[in-house]
Design a protein around this motif. Structure first.
Motif, short mmCIF file in Angstrom:
data_model
loop_
_atom_site.label_atom_id
_atom_site.label_comp_id
_atom_site.label_asym_id
_atom_site.label_seq_id
_atom_site.Cartn_x
_atom_site.Cartn_y
_atom_site.Cartn_z
N ARG A 82 0.82 -1.21 0.00
CA ARG A 82 0.00 0.00 0.00
C ARG A 82 0.85 1.27 0.00
NH1 ARG A 82 -5.43 -1.15 3.67
NH2 ARG A 82 -6.21 -2.87 2.36
N LEU A 83 1.96 1.25 0.72
CA LEU A 83 2.84 2.40 0.70
C LEU A 83 3.42 2.63 -0.69
CD1 LEU A 83 4.79 2.11 4.08
CD2 LEU A 83 3.25 3.94 3.41
N GLY A 85 2.16 1.83 -3.52
CA GLY A 85 1.11 2.38 -4.37
C GLY A 85 0.78 3.83 -4.03
N TRP A 86 0.78 4.16 -2.74
CA TRP A 86 0.45 5.52 -2.33
C TRP A 86 1.49 6.52 -2.82
CZ3 TRP A 86 2.40 9.44 0.79
CH2 TRP A 86 1.49 10.44 1.15
N PHE A 87 2.76 6.21 -2.64
CA PHE A 87 3.81 7.12 -3.09
C PHE A 87 3.80 7.28 -4.61
CE2 PHE A 87 5.92 6.35 1.08
CZ PHE A 87 6.11 7.68 1.43
N SER A 89 1.08 7.08 -6.58
CA SER A 89 -0.19 7.58 -7.13
C SER A 89 -0.64 8.91 -6.54
CB SER A 89 -1.30 6.55 -6.91
OG SER A 89 -1.52 6.33 -5.53
N SER A 90 0.11 9.46 -5.59
CA SER A 90 -0.32 10.69 -4.91
C SER A 90 0.39 11.92 -5.46
CB SER A 90 -0.08 10.56 -3.40
OG SER A 90 -0.78 9.47 -2.87
N GLU A 188 -2.97 12.26 5.51
CA GLU A 188 -3.38 11.20 4.58
C GLU A 188 -2.51 9.96 4.75
OE1 GLU A 188 -3.64 10.51 -0.24
OE2 GLU A 188 -4.10 12.50 0.56
N LEU A 189 -1.21 10.16 4.91
CA LEU A 189 -0.31 9.02 5.06
C LEU A 189 -0.53 8.31 6.39
CD1 LEU A 189 1.99 7.26 4.11
CD2 LEU A 189 3.60 9.01 4.89
N LEU A 192 -3.63 6.26 6.17
CA LEU A 192 -3.41 5.01 5.43
C LEU A 192 -2.78 3.96 6.33
CD1 LEU A 192 -3.18 3.44 2.65
CD2 LEU A 192 -0.88 4.39 2.52
N THR A 196 -4.59 0.50 7.64
CA THR A 196 -4.00 -0.79 7.28
C THR A 196 -3.75 -1.63 8.53
OG1 THR A 196 -2.92 0.25 5.38
CG2 THR A 196 -2.09 -1.90 6.07
#
Length: 364
Positions: A82-83, A85-87, A89-90, A188-189, A192, A196
């Motif tokens: 997830r991290l 993907g987050w880095f 896509s943000s 936001e981070l 997340l 999780t």
């Protein structure tokens, strides 16, 4: 193959190596691209093809302290995935965060009429970004940056006189982020990470370590990369009398990576060419050397962030910080000159400008 003089010995690297390790690494690459250092019982690989192969080999694992403490499959399948993907896509939110932090840093440089670009910009920019993402108060940053420095020093090879700071630094950061995990605002981070943990019932210790590693990795190595890039821009502007072409981010990552090596440990026996790596042996993949060969030209992607399973999950953020910084810093570099020699970290595996004293034109 054996080099004529044993490299990476037990002593300190010295000032000449700290300033420019690349001729030394080139000699090793030419004479012993697969080198076993008997004093350390460790392998050093310099050829890009070997390094790319080994980075994708699951028989090599991450050494302790260079990644998250939780090595379980469940942690990697949830938090790490997830991290990553987050880095990736943000983009818009991260761009705004980086731009805001950069504006604050450039204002400080302007207020000083120059000064030391390492603390004012190279270290301040990624620290402000990570503070914003993790909800860390600005007042806590100086102490956290100083402690994280101990972790970065722990990345280097052992040598006589090198302070052992990694273990106490890790303990201090763990204590800080234990409290931070409970009290941090819902960025936001952080949202997340908390979601999780709740969804998959993950240990709090793993989440505390995640916050600690995100902060330390997201500030120290990125700061070192930015410092090296700033040194390059300022020196180039001085030679070219202020007029320099804009380099690409990939070129800078290839030439100015602060991590001269990526560290791995053998989980099982493996062989590459004549090199037989036994279980438990340390393996140092000298990307700083591989980047400066015909194999590592501009057409080849830099190996700075690794490949495969352990590719750096914050790579997109580090690239973004450099990209956002380049244009305003190039313009600023045209109006700056060094007011003293660049000072470099003394280290075998880290190449980092530690002080870049500059003066802006028209400022006495």
């Amino acid at each position: 193959m054996i080099a004529p003089a044993p490299p990476f010995g037990p002593g300190a690297p010295g000032a000449d190596y700290a300033r420019d390790p690349f001729p030394y690494l080139a000699r090793l690459r030419d004479m012993a691209p697969r080198y076993h250092a008997p004093e350390r019982d460790a392998w050093f690989f310099s050829a890009r093809a070997d390094i790319a192969t080994l980075l994708r080999d699951d028989r090599l694992g991450i050494t302790q302290g260079t990644s998250f403490a939780d090595r379980s499959d469940s942690f990697r399948a949830t938090v790490v995935r997830r991290l990553r993907g987050w880095f990736s896509s943000s983009g818009p939110m991260l761009s705004q965060t980086v731009s805001t932090a950069l504006d604050d840093c450039l204002a400080m440089v302007a207020a000083h009429g120059g000064g030391d670009l390492v603390p004012l910009l190279a270290q301040a920019l990624p620290a402000r970004v990570m503070a914003s993402l993790l909800g860390i108060p600005a007042s806590d940053l100086p102490a956290l940056q100083q402690v994280s420095e101990g972790l970065l020093q722990g990345f280097d090879l052992e040598w006589e006189g090198r302070p052992a700071l990694a273990a106490p630094a890790s303990q201090v950061l763990a204590l800080y982020f234990q409290k931070h995990w409970r009290l941090a605002p819902a960025t936001e981070l952080m949202g997340l990470l908390r979601a999780t943990q709740s969804e998959f019932d993950l240990p709090q210790a793993s989440m505390v370590d995640t916050c600690s590693k995100l902060f330390s990795a997201g500030t120290t190595t990125t700061a070192a990369a930015i410092a090296n890039i700033l040194a390059r821009l300022i020196e180039a502007a001085g030679v070219a009398n202020g007029s320099i072409e804009r380099p690409t981010v990939e070129e800078l990552l290839r030439l100015d990576t602060p991590l001269l090596a990526l560290k791995r440990v053998a989980l099982a026996e493996l062989q590459i060419g004549e090199a037989v790596i036994r279980p438990g042996q340390k393996v140092y993949l000298l990307v700083g050397s591989a980047h400066r060969t015909s194999e590592g030209d501009a057409a080849a992607a830099p190996l700075t962030f690794g490949l495969g399973r352990y590719h750096c999950l914050g790579a997109a953020l580090a690239r973004l910080e450099i990209e956002v910084m380049l244009d305003p810093m190039q313009k600023l570099a045209a109006r700056m000159r060094l007011s003293g020699p660049v000072q470099w970290r003394e280290s075998w595996l880290l190449h980092e400008a530690r002080s870049i004293l500059v003066k802006t034109h028209g400022v006495s």
